[in-house]
Design an enzyme around this catalytic site. Structure first.
Site, PDB file in Angstrom:
ATOM      1  N   GLY A  49      56.223  -5.467 102.698  1.00 52.05           N
ATOM      2  CA  GLY A  49      55.176  -6.472 102.794  1.00 52.05           C
ATOM      3  C   GLY A  49      53.940  -5.999 102.070  1.00 52.05           C
ATOM      4  CD  GLN A  54      48.863  -3.372 102.074  1.00 52.40           C
ATOM      5  OE1 GLN A  54      49.649  -4.280 102.329  1.00 52.40           O
ATOM      6  NE2 GLN A  54      49.252  -2.109 102.029  1.00 52.40           N
ATOM      7  CB  CYS A 102      50.939   1.562 105.277  1.00 56.03           C
ATOM      8  SG  CYS A 102      49.793   0.321 104.673  1.00 56.03           S
ATOM      9  CG  LEU A 103      53.226  -0.332  99.691  1.00 50.13           C
ATOM     10  CD1 LEU A 103      53.265  -1.578  98.820  1.00 50.13           C
ATOM     11  CD2 LEU A 103      54.168   0.736  99.146  1.00 50.13           C
ATOM     12  CG  HIS A 144      52.447  -2.920 108.745  1.00 52.85           C
ATOM     13  ND1 HIS A 144      52.623  -1.571 108.932  1.00 52.85           N
ATOM     14  CD2 HIS A 144      51.811  -3.049 107.552  1.00 52.85           C
ATOM     15  CE1 HIS A 144      52.095  -0.909 107.902  1.00 52.85           C
ATOM     16  NE2 HIS A 144      51.611  -1.792 107.047  1.00 52.85           N
ATOM     17  CD  GLU A 145      52.509  -6.311 105.415  1.00 56.92           C
ATOM     18  OE1 GLU A 145      51.407  -6.319 104.824  1.00 56.92           O
ATOM     19  OE2 GLU A 145      53.285  -5.347 105.346  1.00 56.92           O
ATOM     20  CG  HIS A 148      47.461  -4.393 105.957  1.00 54.29           C
ATOM     21  ND1 HIS A 148      46.767  -3.221 105.773  1.00 54.29           N
ATOM     22  CD2 HIS A 148      48.770  -4.060 105.812  1.00 54.29           C
ATOM     23  CE1 HIS A 148      47.617  -2.233 105.534  1.00 54.29           C
ATOM     24  NE2 HIS A 148      48.847  -2.714 105.566  1.00 54.29           N
TER      25      HIS A 148
HETATM   26 NI    NI Z   1      50.623  -1.671 105.187  1.00 53.34          NI
END
Ligand code: NI
Length: 181
Positions: A49, A54, A102-103, A144-145, A148
């Site tokens: 995701g 991000q 997480c990226l 999670h998304e 963000h």
């Molecule tokens: Ni993330």
């Protein structure tokens, strides 16, 4: 389509509450292009995701996707999903813990508790209303998304940091143990 630069932890955009997208702006070419670029970026970096903050855009948009993987047949597939202005509500009291990464927090994994089931209310990429109940891994990725979009990362949800691991150490010390359970 373009691969966008991913913001890393410490960039203030990740800690801001993202702005909602007015319903009439979802189908605009700029928004559609951003969504396409987010999908491209997620696939390039093998994320499950990506949320707009991000990629340095403080708007309430996230994309999710888990493709079937021949080496990991047990990982549940999530067909590409675009969510705009999502609101999550827990369904039931049950929580579950699992590893997250997480990226924006590269090279780390940690055990993170999440609601086992959540109700998602959002707009889709055509501006359509979406209302569904997600469970288990799908519910986890949604939480999670959506976090963000509210200025949170999974580290904020961990009960403690005793499991926080660099990727190489995680593979070496945790993955095998997990598989043996
Ligand atoms: Ni993330």
């Amino acid at each position: 389509m373009a691969i966008l630069k991913v913001a890393r932890l410490g960039h203030p955009v990740l800690r801001r509450v993202a702005d909602p997208v007015p319903a009439g702006e979802i189908t605009r070419p700029e928004t559609q292009r951003l969504i396409d670029d987010m999908v491209e970026t997620m696939r390039e970096y093998n994320g499950v995701g990506v949320a707009a903050p991000q990629v340095h855009v403080s708007r309430q948009i996230a994309v999710l996707e888990v493709e079937s993987h021949p080496r990991y047949p047990d990982v549940p597939r999530i067909p590409l999903l675009v969510i705009v202005n999502p609101v999550l509500t827990p369904v039931g009291e049950e929580t579950a813990t699992d590893w997250e990464g997480c990226l924006s927090v590269p090279d780390l994994r940690g055990v993170t508790p999440r609601w086992s089931a959540v109700r998602l209310e959002a707009y889709g990429r055509k501006g359509e209303r979406m209302d569904l109940v997600a469970k288990e891994f799908f519910a986890r990725v949604l939480q999670h998304e959506t976090d963000h979009l509210n200025g949170k990362v999974y580290l904020d949800r961990m009960r403690d940091f005793s499991t926080l691991s660099h990727l190489t150490e995680w593979m070496r010390h945790w993955v095998r143990n997990e598989a043996e359970e």
